[in-house]
Design a protein around this motif. Structure first.
Motif, short mmCIF file in Angstrom:
data_model
loop_
_atom_site.label_atom_id
_atom_site.label_comp_id
_atom_site.label_asym_id
_atom_site.label_seq_id
_atom_site.Cartn_x
_atom_site.Cartn_y
_atom_site.Cartn_z
N LEU A 91 0.81 -1.21 0.00
CA LEU A 91 0.00 0.00 0.00
C LEU A 91 0.85 1.27 0.00
CD1 LEU A 91 -2.68 -1.08 2.64
CD2 LEU A 91 -2.89 -1.11 0.13
N LEU A 92 2.00 1.21 0.65
CA LEU A 92 2.90 2.36 0.76
C LEU A 92 4.26 2.01 0.18
CD1 LEU A 92 2.23 3.66 4.40
CD2 LEU A 92 1.05 4.29 2.29
N VAL A 93 5.01 3.05 -0.15
CA VAL A 93 6.38 2.87 -0.62
C VAL A 93 7.25 3.96 -0.02
CG1 VAL A 93 6.11 4.27 -2.70
CG2 VAL A 93 7.80 2.43 -2.66
N ARG A 94 8.50 3.63 0.24
CA ARG A 94 9.45 4.61 0.78
C ARG A 94 9.93 5.49 -0.36
NH1 ARG A 94 9.77 -0.30 3.12
NH2 ARG A 94 10.03 -0.47 5.37
N ARG A 95 9.77 6.80 -0.19
CA ARG A 95 10.17 7.75 -1.23
C ARG A 95 11.53 8.36 -0.90
NH1 ARG A 95 6.66 6.53 -5.41
NH2 ARG A 95 4.52 7.14 -4.93
N ALA A 96 11.71 9.61 -1.26
CA ALA A 96 12.98 10.31 -1.07
C ALA A 96 13.33 10.44 0.41
CB ALA A 96 12.91 11.69 -1.70
N ARG A 97 14.63 10.54 0.68
CA ARG A 97 15.06 10.74 2.07
C ARG A 97 14.62 12.13 2.52
NH1 ARG A 97 19.86 13.81 2.00
NH2 ARG A 97 21.03 13.68 0.04
N ALA A 98 14.38 12.25 3.81
CA ALA A 98 13.89 13.51 4.38
C ALA A 98 15.02 14.23 5.09
CB ALA A 98 12.74 13.25 5.34
N GLY A 99 15.87 14.92 4.35
CA GLY A 99 16.95 15.68 4.93
C GLY A 99 18.17 14.83 5.25
N GLY A 100 19.22 15.52 5.68
CA GLY A 100 20.46 14.83 6.02
C GLY A 100 21.22 14.39 4.78
N THR A 101 22.29 13.61 5.00
CA THR A 101 23.07 13.09 3.89
C THR A 101 22.50 11.75 3.45
OG1 THR A 101 24.61 11.84 5.27
CG2 THR A 101 25.10 14.18 4.92
N TRP A 102 23.14 11.13 2.48
CA TRP A 102 22.65 9.86 1.96
C TRP A 102 22.75 8.72 2.95
CZ3 TRP A 102 26.68 6.45 1.77
CH2 TRP A 102 27.98 6.97 1.59
N VAL A 103 23.43 8.91 4.08
CA VAL A 103 23.47 7.84 5.10
C VAL A 103 22.28 7.94 6.05
CG1 VAL A 103 25.98 7.66 4.99
CG2 VAL A 103 24.94 9.17 6.69
N SER A 104 21.43 8.95 5.89
CA SER A 104 20.27 9.13 6.76
C SER A 104 19.19 8.10 6.44
CB SER A 104 19.70 10.54 6.59
OG SER A 104 18.45 10.66 7.23
N GLY A 105 18.50 7.63 7.49
CA GLY A 105 17.44 6.65 7.30
C GLY A 105 16.04 7.25 7.32
N THR A 106 15.91 8.56 7.52
CA THR A 106 14.59 9.19 7.54
C THR A 106 14.11 9.40 6.11
OG1 THR A 106 15.19 10.37 9.56
CG2 THR A 106 13.24 11.13 8.39
N HIS A 107 12.88 8.99 5.84
CA HIS A 107 12.38 9.04 4.47
C HIS A 107 10.91 9.47 4.46
CE1 HIS A 107 11.56 4.95 5.99
NE2 HIS A 107 10.40 5.15 5.41
N TYR A 108 10.43 9.79 3.27
CA TYR A 108 9.02 10.10 3.05
C TYR A 108 8.28 8.82 2.68
CZ TYR A 108 10.10 15.10 2.91
OH TYR A 108 10.50 16.37 3.23
N TRP A 109 7.03 8.74 3.13
CA TRP A 109 6.13 7.67 2.70
C TRP A 109 5.23 8.20 1.60
CZ3 TRP A 109 6.86 2.80 4.08
CH2 TRP A 109 7.47 2.51 5.29
N GLY A 110 4.96 7.36 0.62
CA GLY A 110 4.03 7.73 -0.44
C GLY A 110 3.15 6.57 -0.82
#
Length: 383
Positions: free
Chosen positions: A180-199
């Motif tokens: 139903l959901l997919v992980r989109r772009a990261r939410a701030g930080g560098t590419w090692v960050s695990g925070t992301h947008y849900w879509g």
């Protein structure tokens, strides 16, 4: 037909694009079926080890702009980054069954707090509606829009790992497992960050579970074959019955290995040309060392205590000509340090030094600490 350990190492180097590099991150991911994505840095480091021009930019473009690589829960309830065309295969072969178990677990965990299937479904519908109206959002943003996601329960009471868990932390991941959901772009930080947008997840092709499992096994045999039933059972997380049915559907051919009976795809028993000696610095949880359950043919047993954590997660490894010969780490000042656990010879040392210098150059100011730390990595990373 017998396939020797030397031949297996030749296949590993060639097919996993470690002896010869890939032009794109999509090609790098497909070479190992999927990249491990539990630790965000692993995706970039694993791709970088296989790219002619490593760096975060092409991987971020594939993940977030082109969406030719997709982060999703798959085999063994592990997060992987898979080529987009493989998403339905992973979903129907593995993720849906995991989602059923996870839903039961969520209801059990939050049941005493008044959560039942009807309430869970109501919040899911609310999340889907909010994303349709407002666009992609982080978990924190969704929690502000749908307060029920912030409800918490204390788990593992009285145990050393006792803690508090929110319904949102479990439900959003469950909705992704259900497609139903997919992980989109990261939410701030560098590419090692695990925070992301849900879509909202795009529509997905329907596949019967047994068809998806046969296709996944075909992909695994092409990349990792020969392998045993035990290897496949471990890598997929399926039952032995499912593994055997999928091997049969894939037309797998039995071969003789030092570990016993292994399997390859039809017509894949010919000798592989031995590549020129090669070196690689692979990150923690890289799909190559995590590709088989029986690892003695490429990872000497005496190295394991230094290179694995207590849960069986492999740390950063140094490879020479198809074998793990040591480990590496990044220090706070950015220096890449490594240590051999056996004498690999002068040619190996020179090649490994070149790999370390190349890795340090493209990492630049970014600092990488593995999510699952191992004894050798901890020791080497100290200033």
């Amino acid at each position: 037909m017998r396939i020797s350990q030397a031949q297996r190492r030749a296949r590993l180097g060639t097919r996993h694009l470690l002896a010869g590099k890939a032009a794109t991150p999509e090609e790098a991911a497909a070479a190992v079926v999927a990249l491990h994505g539990t630790d965000p840095a692993t995706v970039f480091l694993s791709a970088g080890a296989r790219l002619t021009a490593p760096g975060p930019e092409p991987v971020e473009r594939a993940l977030y702009a082109d969406r030719t690589l997709v982060r999703m829960t798959g085999m063994r309830r592990t997060v992987f980054v898979v080529p987009s065309e493989l998403v339905p295969v992973v979903h129907h072969s593995s993720a849906l069954a995991i989602a059923r178990r996870e839903r039961a677990s969520v209801l059990k965990t939050f049941g005493e707090g008044g959560w039942d299937e009807a309430r869970l479904k109501d919040v899911e519908a609310s999340v889907l509606r909010l994303l349709a109206e407002s666009g992609d959002a982080t978990a924190a943003e969704l929690g502000r829009l749908e307060p029920r996601l912030r409800e918490q329960v204390r788990v593992a009471v009285g145990k050393p790992y006792e803690g508090v868990v929110s319904i949102g932390s479990r439900l959003l991941a469950l909705m992704a497992m259900d497609g139903l959901l997919v992980r989109r772009a990261r939410a701030g930080g560098t590419w090692v960050s695990g925070t992301h947008y849900w879509g909202l997840a795009p529509e997905m092709a329907e596949l019967a579970a047994h068809e998806a499992q046969a296709e996944l096994v075909t992909r695994w045999l092409a990349a990792f074959g020969p392998g045993t039933e035990a290897d496949l059972k471990w890598w997929t997380g399926w039952t032995l019955k499912d593994v055997r049915r999928a091997l049969s559907a894939a037309g797998a051919v039995a071969v003789e290995l030092d570990e016993g009976t292994g399997y390859v795809l039809p017509g894949d028993g010919e000798e592989t040309a031995v590549p020129e000696p090669w070196a690689a610095l692979l990150p923690a949880l890289d799909p190559t060392p995590m590709g088989w359950q029986a690892r003695d043919w490429y990872l000497p047993p005496e190295h394991r205590a230094e290179l694995f954590d207590r849960n069986g997660n492999v740390g950063p490894t140094v490879w020479w000509d198809g074998r793990v010969v040591g480990g590496w780490a990044q220090r706070p000042d950015g220096e890449i340090v490594w240590r051999l656990l056996e004498d690999a010879g002068g040619q190996a040392v020179a090649a490994i030094e070149a790999e370390a210098a190349g890795l340090a150059a493209w990492l630049g100011e970014v600092r990488v600490t593995p999510r699952f730390r191992t004894p050798l990595e901890r020791e080497l990373s100290r200033p």
